[in-house]
Design a protein around this motif. Structure first.
Motif, PDB file in Angstrom:
ATOM      1  N   GLN A  24       0.812  -1.205   0.000  1.00  0.00           N
ATOM      2  CA  GLN A  24       0.000   0.000   0.000  1.00  0.00           C
ATOM      3  C   GLN A  24       0.854   1.267   0.000  1.00  0.00           C
ATOM      4  OE1 GLN A  24      -3.598   0.086   2.476  1.00  0.00           O
ATOM      5  NE2 GLN A  24      -3.189  -2.027   3.044  1.00  0.00           N
ATOM      6  N   LEU A  25       2.062   1.198   0.567  1.00  0.00           N
ATOM      7  CA  LEU A  25       2.931   2.368   0.620  1.00  0.00           C
ATOM      8  C   LEU A  25       3.807   2.529  -0.617  1.00  0.00           C
ATOM      9  CD1 LEU A  25       4.047   2.136   4.359  1.00  0.00           C
ATOM     10  CD2 LEU A  25       2.476   3.804   3.348  1.00  0.00           C
ATOM     11  N   TRP A  26       4.074   1.405  -1.317  1.00  0.00           N
ATOM     12  CA  TRP A  26       4.966   1.460  -2.468  1.00  0.00           C
ATOM     13  C   TRP A  26       4.512   2.477  -3.521  1.00  0.00           C
ATOM     14  CZ3 TRP A  26       9.442   1.031  -4.527  1.00  0.00           C
ATOM     15  CH2 TRP A  26       9.587   0.926  -5.914  1.00  0.00           C
ATOM     16  N   PRO A  27       3.214   2.589  -3.873  1.00  0.00           N
ATOM     17  CA  PRO A  27       2.813   3.587  -4.877  1.00  0.00           C
ATOM     18  C   PRO A  27       3.168   5.016  -4.490  1.00  0.00           C
ATOM     19  CG  PRO A  27       1.066   1.977  -4.566  1.00  0.00           C
ATOM     20  CD  PRO A  27       2.075   1.731  -3.490  1.00  0.00           C
ATOM     21  N   GLN A  28       3.255   5.321  -3.194  1.00  0.00           N
ATOM     22  CA  GLN A  28       3.650   6.668  -2.775  1.00  0.00           C
ATOM     23  C   GLN A  28       5.095   6.958  -3.175  1.00  0.00           C
ATOM     24  OE1 GLN A  28       2.707   7.497   1.345  1.00  0.00           O
ATOM     25  NE2 GLN A  28       0.871   6.220   1.281  1.00  0.00           N
ATOM     26  N   LEU A  29       5.957   5.968  -3.057  1.00  0.00           N
ATOM     27  CA  LEU A  29       7.347   6.152  -3.471  1.00  0.00           C
ATOM     28  C   LEU A  29       7.435   6.288  -4.988  1.00  0.00           C
ATOM     29  CD1 LEU A  29      10.324   6.323  -2.792  1.00  0.00           C
ATOM     30  CD2 LEU A  29      10.419   3.824  -2.732  1.00  0.00           C
ATOM     31  N   GLN A  30       6.632   5.523  -5.701  1.00  0.00           N
ATOM     32  CA  GLN A  30       6.589   5.661  -7.159  1.00  0.00           C
ATOM     33  C   GLN A  30       6.177   7.075  -7.562  1.00  0.00           C
ATOM     34  OE1 GLN A  30       3.973   2.153  -7.927  1.00  0.00           O
ATOM     35  NE2 GLN A  30       5.476   1.641  -9.489  1.00  0.00           N
ATOM     36  N   SER A  31       5.168   7.606  -6.896  1.00  0.00           N
ATOM     37  CA  SER A  31       4.692   8.955  -7.220  1.00  0.00           C
ATOM     38  C   SER A  31       5.772   9.991  -6.960  1.00  0.00           C
ATOM     39  CB  SER A  31       3.434   9.274  -6.399  1.00  0.00           C
ATOM     40  OG  SER A  31       2.380   8.392  -6.729  1.00  0.00           O
ATOM     41  N   LEU A  32       6.506   9.827  -5.870  1.00  0.00           N
ATOM     42  CA  LEU A  32       7.579  10.770  -5.553  1.00  0.00           C
ATOM     43  C   LEU A  32       8.687  10.703  -6.588  1.00  0.00           C
ATOM     44  CD1 LEU A  32       8.432  12.841  -3.418  1.00  0.00           C
ATOM     45  CD2 LEU A  32       9.577  10.987  -2.181  1.00  0.00           C
ATOM     46  N   ALA A  33       9.022   9.489  -7.039  1.00  0.00           N
ATOM     47  CA  ALA A  33      10.064   9.326  -8.056  1.00  0.00           C
ATOM     48  C   ALA A  33       9.625   9.879  -9.403  1.00  0.00           C
ATOM     49  CB  ALA A  33      10.442   7.855  -8.187  1.00  0.00           C
ATOM     50  N   ALA A  34       8.311   9.966  -9.614  1.00  0.00           N
ATOM     51  CA  ALA A  34       7.798  10.545 -10.858  1.00  0.00           C
ATOM     52  C   ALA A  34       7.942  12.067 -10.864  1.00  0.00           C
ATOM     53  CB  ALA A  34       6.337  10.161 -11.059  1.00  0.00           C
ATOM     54  N   GLU A  35       8.149  12.658  -9.675  1.00  0.00           N
ATOM     55  CA  GLU A  35       8.273  14.106  -9.570  1.00  0.00           C
ATOM     56  C   GLU A  35       9.725  14.571  -9.629  1.00  0.00           C
ATOM     57  OE1 GLU A  35       6.402  15.129  -5.913  1.00  0.00           O
ATOM     58  OE2 GLU A  35       4.397  14.511  -6.571  1.00  0.00           O
ATOM     59  N   ARG A  36      10.642  13.751  -9.074  1.00  0.00           N
ATOM     60  CA  ARG A  36      12.040  14.156  -9.051  1.00  0.00           C
ATOM     61  C   ARG A  36      12.935  12.944  -8.874  1.00  0.00           C
ATOM     62  NH1 ARG A  36      14.171  14.396  -3.770  1.00  0.00           N
ATOM     63  NH2 ARG A  36      12.613  14.182  -2.111  1.00  0.00           N
ATOM     64  N   ALA A  37      14.214  13.127  -9.162  1.00  0.00           N
ATOM     65  CA  ALA A  37      15.177  12.037  -8.989  1.00  0.00           C
ATOM     66  C   ALA A  37      15.395  11.775  -7.505  1.00  0.00           C
ATOM     67  CB  ALA A  37      16.497  12.386  -9.665  1.00  0.00           C
ATOM     68  N   LEU A  38      15.424  10.507  -7.139  1.00  0.00           N
ATOM     69  CA  LEU A  38      15.631  10.108  -5.756  1.00  0.00           C
ATOM     70  C   LEU A  38      16.877   9.235  -5.652  1.00  0.00           C
ATOM     71  CD1 LEU A  38      12.003   8.929  -4.830  1.00  0.00           C
ATOM     72  CD2 LEU A  38      13.011  11.190  -4.436  1.00  0.00           C
ATOM     73  N   HIS A  39      17.365   9.115  -4.431  1.00  0.00           N
ATOM     74  CA  HIS A  39      18.378   8.105  -4.144  1.00  0.00           C
ATOM     75  C   HIS A  39      17.747   7.121  -3.179  1.00  0.00           C
ATOM     76  CE1 HIS A  39      22.814   6.998  -3.073  1.00  0.00           C
ATOM     77  NE2 HIS A  39      22.103   5.978  -3.509  1.00  0.00           N
ATOM     78  N   VAL A  40      17.509   5.901  -3.655  1.00  0.00           N
ATOM     79  CA  VAL A  40      16.860   4.857  -2.874  1.00  0.00           C
ATOM     80  C   VAL A  40      17.915   3.890  -2.381  1.00  0.00           C
ATOM     81  CG1 VAL A  40      15.218   2.930  -2.952  1.00  0.00           C
ATOM     82  CG2 VAL A  40      14.700   5.063  -4.165  1.00  0.00           C
ATOM     83  N   ALA A  41      17.842   3.536  -1.113  1.00  0.00           N
ATOM     84  CA  ALA A  41      18.755   2.539  -0.547  1.00  0.00           C
ATOM     85  C   ALA A  41      17.948   1.336  -0.097  1.00  0.00           C
ATOM     86  CB  ALA A  41      19.528   3.120   0.625  1.00  0.00           C
ATOM     87  N   VAL A  42      18.294   0.163  -0.599  1.00  0.00           N
ATOM     88  CA  VAL A  42      17.700  -1.086  -0.150  1.00  0.00           C
ATOM     89  C   VAL A  42      18.666  -1.716   0.838  1.00  0.00           C
ATOM     90  CG1 VAL A  42      16.880  -3.376  -0.821  1.00  0.00           C
ATOM     91  CG2 VAL A  42      16.458  -1.406  -2.313  1.00  0.00           C
ATOM     92  N   ILE A  43      18.192  -1.950   2.061  1.00  0.00           N
ATOM     93  CA  ILE A  43      19.047  -2.438   3.144  1.00  0.00           C
ATOM     94  C   ILE A  43      18.758  -3.911   3.373  1.00  0.00           C
ATOM     95  CG2 ILE A  43      19.719  -2.125   5.552  1.00  0.00           C
ATOM     96  CD1 ILE A  43      18.545   0.737   5.326  1.00  0.00           C
ATOM     97  N   GLY A  44      19.744  -4.765   3.124  1.00  0.00           N
ATOM     98  CA  GLY A  44      19.571  -6.198   3.304  1.00  0.00           C
ATOM     99  C   GLY A  44      20.455  -6.965   2.360  1.00  0.00           C
ATOM    100  N   GLY A  45      20.866  -8.178   2.756  1.00  0.00           N
ATOM    101  CA  GLY A  45      21.813  -8.919   1.934  1.00  0.00           C
ATOM    102  C   GLY A  45      21.275 -10.194   1.338  1.00  0.00           C
ATOM    103  N   GLY A  46      20.030 -10.556   1.623  1.00  0.00           N
ATOM    104  CA  GLY A  46      19.467 -11.797   1.113  1.00  0.00           C
ATOM    105  C   GLY A  46      18.885 -11.651  -0.285  1.00  0.00           C
ATOM    106  N   ARG A  47      18.320 -12.755  -0.766  1.00  0.00           N
ATOM    107  CA  ARG A  47      17.778 -12.748  -2.123  1.00  0.00           C
ATOM    108  C   ARG A  47      16.637 -11.760  -2.262  1.00  0.00           C
ATOM    109  NH1 ARG A  47      15.390 -18.280  -3.942  1.00  0.00           N
ATOM    110  NH2 ARG A  47      14.201 -16.930  -5.336  1.00  0.00           N
ATOM    111  N   ALA A  48      15.808 -11.606  -1.213  1.00  0.00           N
ATOM    112  CA  ALA A  48      14.691 -10.667  -1.289  1.00  0.00           C
ATOM    113  C   ALA A  48      15.179  -9.247  -1.495  1.00  0.00           C
ATOM    114  CB  ALA A  48      13.841 -10.764  -0.030  1.00  0.00           C
TER     115      ALA A  48
END
Length: 362
Positions: free
Chosen positions: A141-165
């Motif tokens: 439910q929250l993921w579309p909010q991040l998509q909308s923000l990225a549609a407005e400007r360039a972002l730097h996204v950090a994915v934290i975790g080392g597993g396959r997911a």
């Protein structure tokens, strides 16, 4: 809440195996058995298709299926609640609704969780600043909010975790958010080798895909988040607009605190019939259970209620490993053989859709 004159089967969690039990009850009937499904949300989310949802290959309704039709067909009741505590001695489950639900036999197949208190202790600021991938219902439910923000400007996204997911999520983000402003993705993968538990050929394929999609990989550990940057164990700081926490989830606290015996891995111990030896009316589905565990689980639940012979859980014999790569591609490994490309994705897509549809086919 329940009719005390008949036996009561409680299914905790809307996991795949518990839903297969409901499907079996819908097909074969439940007789005079009372059945209740307890889950926080009236949906099943297929976690194996989550990277495809993030990448834009699936709409939300493709991976999130309402439970109402299956529950109604099985004749079960549905209680939308979280579990607060389990008392196996008294055969009772304490729910967030305030009810104490009794059971004769209990099947536990719940979504794993991330301990937010522990995460906050290890990464101060995570609770306030990070987007947690678990629970899945909140994330989708929250993921579309991040998509909308990225549609407005360039972002730097950090994915934290080392597993396959985490690797699959980083690739999906890199594909989904690159346009129109060139959002960048960094994978903060801890100090351990990336995908250390996967076959070497698959590791190489996934590392190559990370490079192709421009994902920066930092083998470092996040030690804090302050809203604009990550603090790393090396002493470096990483500017970050959106931290996504893809930490490895585990059993919920109420299950670990129920007084059940635990193995060396910290998980509740079950026998080859999925029973807890000290409380044989309690069945627990392990985290990496075979996909078609439901029929055996259903048979054993009926045996625990009515008598008969138990069945052994089938051994997970498949050596096939399949990971999403973003951009409509996937990688697969079978022993020393590895493949990567669009054809692998199309095969995975057909398989995942077929398995999901069969789960709700009455």
């Amino acid at each position: 809440m329940t009719n005390p004159s008949r036996k009561h089967l409680v299914l905790l969690g809307a996991g795949r195996a518990n839903l297969q039990v409901l499907r079996g009850l819908a097909r074969q009937g439940r007789g005079d058995l009372g059945v209740t499904l307890v889950a926080p949300h009236p949906y099943y989310i297929e976690r194996g298709m989550l990277p495809g949802y993030v990448a834009g290959d699936y709409a939300l309704e493709d991976i999130r299926i309402p439970l109402d039709a299956l529950v109604e067909a099985s004749g079960a009741g549905f209680v939308p609640a979280h579990v607060h505590a389990l008392d196996p001695g008294a055969r009772r489950v304490q729910l967030s609704s305030g009810d104490a639900m009794p059971y004769d036999v209990l099947s536990i197949d719940v979504e794993p969780v991330v301990d937010r208190d522990q995460t906050e202790a290890e990464m101060p600021g995570a609770r306030r600043n990070a987007l947690f991938t678990w629970p899945l219902e909140s994330f989708v439910q929250l993921w579309p909010q991040l998509q909308s923000l990225a549609a407005e400007r360039a972002l730097h996204v950090a994915v934290i975790g080392g597993g396959r997911a985490a690797v699959e999520l980083a690739l999906a983000c890199a594909h989904a958010l690159a346009h129109p402003h060139g959002t960048r993705v960094t994978l903060v993968s801890d100090e351990n080798p990336l995908l250390a538990s996967e076959p070497p050929g698959l590791q190489r394929r996934m590392v190559a895909r990370l490079k192709q999609l421009g994902v920066t990989v930092l083998q470092d550990r996040c030690t804090g988040l302050d809203g604009r940057e990550l603090q790393l164990a090396s002493g470096a700081r990483l500017v970050c607009d959106a931290p996504l926490l893809a930490a490895q989830p585990g059993p919920p606290a109420w299950l670990l605190q129920a007084g059940l015996p635990l193995g060396e891995d910290g998980l509740p111990l079950v026998n080859e019939r999925l029973q807890v030896e000290e409380h044989r009316q309690v069945f627990i589905v392990p985290p990496r259970a075979p996909l078609e565990l439901g029929p055996v689980l259903e048979a054993n639940l009926r045996t625990a209620l009515d008598g008969g012979s138990f069945k052994k859980v089938p051994v997970q014999a498949s050596r096939l490993r399949v990971l999403s790569c973003g951009a409509g591609r996937a990688a697969a490994a079978w022993g020393p053989l590895t493949l990567e490309g669009r054809e692998v994705w199309h095969w995975k897509d057909r398989r995942d859709r077929r398995q999901l549809a069969s789960l709700f086919k009455i």
